[in-house]
Design an enzyme around this catalytic site. Structure first.
Site, mmCIF file in Angstrom:
data_model
loop_
_atom_site.group_PDB
_atom_site.id
_atom_site.type_symbol
_atom_site.label_atom_id
_atom_site.label_comp_id
_atom_site.label_asym_id
_atom_site.label_seq_id
_atom_site.Cartn_x
_atom_site.Cartn_y
_atom_site.Cartn_z
ATOM 1 N N ASN A 239 1.881 7.042 -0.323
ATOM 2 C CA ASN A 239 2.164 8.422 -0.756
ATOM 3 C C ASN A 239 3.551 8.792 -0.220
ATOM 4 O OD1 ASN A 239 1.312 10.825 -2.162
ATOM 5 N ND2 ASN A 239 1.146 11.824 -0.183
ATOM 6 N N LYS A 240 3.978 9.981 -0.534
ATOM 7 C CA LYS A 240 5.328 10.438 -0.184
ATOM 8 C C LYS A 240 5.664 10.180 1.268
ATOM 9 C CE LYS A 240 7.766 11.667 -2.323
ATOM 10 N NZ LYS A 240 8.819 10.719 -2.831
ATOM 11 N N GLY B 27 5.508 12.539 -9.642
ATOM 12 C CA GLY B 27 4.078 12.628 -9.330
ATOM 13 C C GLY B 27 3.359 11.573 -10.167
ATOM 14 N N ALA B 28 2.503 10.775 -9.506
ATOM 15 C CA ALA B 28 1.968 9.572 -10.151
ATOM 16 C C ALA B 28 1.283 9.820 -11.509
ATOM 17 C CB ALA B 28 1.035 8.851 -9.174
ATOM 18 N N ARG C 248 10.472 3.515 -12.213
ATOM 19 C CA ARG C 248 10.149 3.762 -10.796
ATOM 20 C C ARG C 248 9.060 2.768 -10.386
ATOM 21 N NH1 ARG C 248 9.176 9.724 -8.683
ATOM 22 N NH2 ARG C 248 9.854 8.813 -6.705
ATOM 23 N N GLN D 178 9.850 18.337 -2.220
ATOM 24 C CA GLN D 178 8.776 18.646 -3.188
ATOM 25 C C GLN D 178 7.835 19.728 -2.657
ATOM 26 O OE1 GLN D 178 9.773 15.553 -2.415
ATOM 27 N NE2 GLN D 178 9.541 14.126 -4.102
ATOM 28 N N ASP E 64 0.251 7.812 -4.667
ATOM 29 C CA ASP E 64 0.998 7.161 -5.762
ATOM 30 C C ASP E 64 0.401 5.820 -6.133
ATOM 31 O OD1 ASP E 64 3.029 8.959 -4.216
ATOM 32 O OD2 ASP E 64 3.684 8.760 -6.303
HETATM 33 O O1 MRU Z 1 8.604 11.062 -5.535
HETATM 34 P P1 MRU Z 1 7.506 11.863 -6.156
HETATM 35 O O2 MRU Z 1 7.774 13.325 -6.171
HETATM 36 O O3 MRU Z 1 7.136 11.310 -7.521
HETATM 37 O O4 MRU Z 1 6.256 11.618 -5.208
HETATM 38 C C1 MRU Z 1 5.032 12.253 -5.517
HETATM 39 C C2 MRU Z 1 3.995 12.037 -4.495
HETATM 40 O O5 MRU Z 1 4.186 11.363 -3.521
HETATM 41 C C3 MRU Z 1 2.627 12.653 -4.759
HETATM 42 O O6 MRU Z 1 2.008 12.990 -3.563
HETATM 43 C C4 MRU Z 1 1.761 11.639 -5.502
HETATM 44 O O7 MRU Z 1 2.393 11.178 -6.663
HETATM 45 C C5 MRU Z 1 0.442 12.173 -5.856
HETATM 46 S S1 MRU Z 1 0.568 13.217 -7.268
HETATM 47 C C6 MRU Z 1 -0.919 13.778 -7.771
#
Ligand code: MRU
Length: 348
Positions: free
Chosen positions: A250-251, A48-49, A91, A199, A240
């Site tokens: 985003n994801k 998560g960012a 990452r 997630q 992200d």
């Molecule tokens: O691969 P991840 O679990 O780090 O991806 C997270 C996401 O895509 C979230 O939607 C994003 O980081 C926003 S978190 C407030």
């Protein structure tokens, strides 16, 4: 403020909940160096960012403590540069990682050497506390713009986990949802499973249920059907990295949800702090998309679900063009129909 220790300082070490084990176990791990924290980011102990940004800042602080304890005055800056580079490479997509490093770097240069570990730790703690405050503000601002059906609960769809677990606490998209529960009362959440890393299933539904919020889990391929039945009033997701023009990384799967939301006239809202906006990247085409290991796709929860030898792609994020975004919610305000000029104004 956080219900979980996503990334905190404890007993002179970086302490993080191991998110890989959720929802089955709540285990906390401790880390003593930048390279250990970088491994934890790469291996998804923390994700998560904004949470990655906090973990990075504490990773820099613990590295300074480690190097100071080794008493290597001549190698101080090279050793720190190496640790920070290791963190930078962990990452690629969430810009909060580079943002946190860029915030720590000048302090390393401007602080007397003997005070550096203390000063860096203080800054990491500032980043953590500011993130919680930003989430609270985004929550309040975001909740105010949500639709208000009068005859039934407000139904919100979210994708991936942009919750307390993805931030220093409270969450971005889930912060809006938490604030909506307080402001509007009767709400219902549809959480998309989020293949391949789950997630949504493992983290979002766990986190929301812990908070007593009515949550229904969907697999990602149910989104169009559920929207077509009129069951979704609004989509709220995190990000992200947002490019200067409002394109949103985003994801993986977020873009599909946004296209479907447009098709069904459902508002698509993105919540993210200014630390997630990358003004150096003009549009989404410049955002690096992380490609993760193939076994996340060929296996489900550790068990093989595809034949040996099959080709695999595993992009972890996608880009939703700004034209599909109804509004972005930041701690500095809400921006409807985002574009480069409006986003630039947020920083003035
Ligand atoms: O691969 P991840 O679990 O780090 O991806 C997270 C996401 O895509 C979230 O939607 C994003 O980081 C926003 S978190 C407030």
């Amino acid at each position: 403020m956080s219900i979980f220790d996503v990334a905190v300082w404890k007993n002179g070490r970086v302490c993080m909940m191991d998110q890989r084990l959720l929802p089955d176990e709540e285990v906390y791990l401790e880390f003593d160096s930048a390279s250990e924290v970088a491994d934890a980011i790469r291996d998804m102990v923390v994700r998560g960012a904004p949470a990655i940004g906090c973990a990075t800042a504490f990773g820099v602080a613990v590295e300074a403590k480690r190097i100071a304890a080794l008493g290597m005055p001549n190698f101080w800056s090279e050793a720190m540069a190496e640790g920070m580079q290791t963190l930078r490479q962990s990452r690629p997509t969430a810009v909060n990682l580079a943002w946190a490093l860029d915030r720590m770097q000048p302090l390393l240069e401007s602080t007397p050497k003997e005070d550096v570990p203390k000063r860096l730790l203080q800054e990491a703690e500032n980043i953590r506390l500011e993130d919680i405050e930003s989430c609270k503000t985004m929550g309040r601002l975001g909740a105010e713009i949500l639709p208000r059906p009068t005859d039934r609960p407000l139904s919100i769809m979210t994708h991936c986990n942009a919750g307390a677990l993805a931030t220093a606490g409270y969450g971005t998209a889930l912060g809006v949802i938490r604030a909506a529960r307080d402001l509007i009362g009767d709400i219902k959440v549809y959480a998309n499973e989020t293949r391949p890393y789950l997630q949504g299933a493992r983290l979002t539904s766990w986190e929301l249920l812990k908070d007593g919020i009515d949550t229904t889990l969907l697999t990602d391929n149910m989104v169009g059907h559920i929207m077509s039945k009129g069951l979704i009033d609004v989509v709220v997701v995190g990000t992200d990295r947002m490019a200067a023009n409002g394109d949103v990384a985003n994801k993986i799967g977020t873009y599909t949800v946004a296209v479907l939301a447009k098709r069904h006239n459902i508002p698509f809202i993105v919540a993210g702090p200014l630390s997630t906006i990358d003004l150096q990247t003009p549009d989404g085409s410049g955002i690096p998309i992380e490609e993760r290991p193939a076994d996340e796709v060929t296996h489900c929860l550790g068990k093989r679900s595809a034949p040996m030898g099959v080709g695999v792609r595993n992009p972890a994020f996608d880009i939703t063009p700004a034209e599909l975004v109804t509004a972005i919610v930041t701690e500095k305000g809400v921006v409807p129909d985002p574009n480069t000029a409006k986003i630039k104004k947020l920083f003035e």
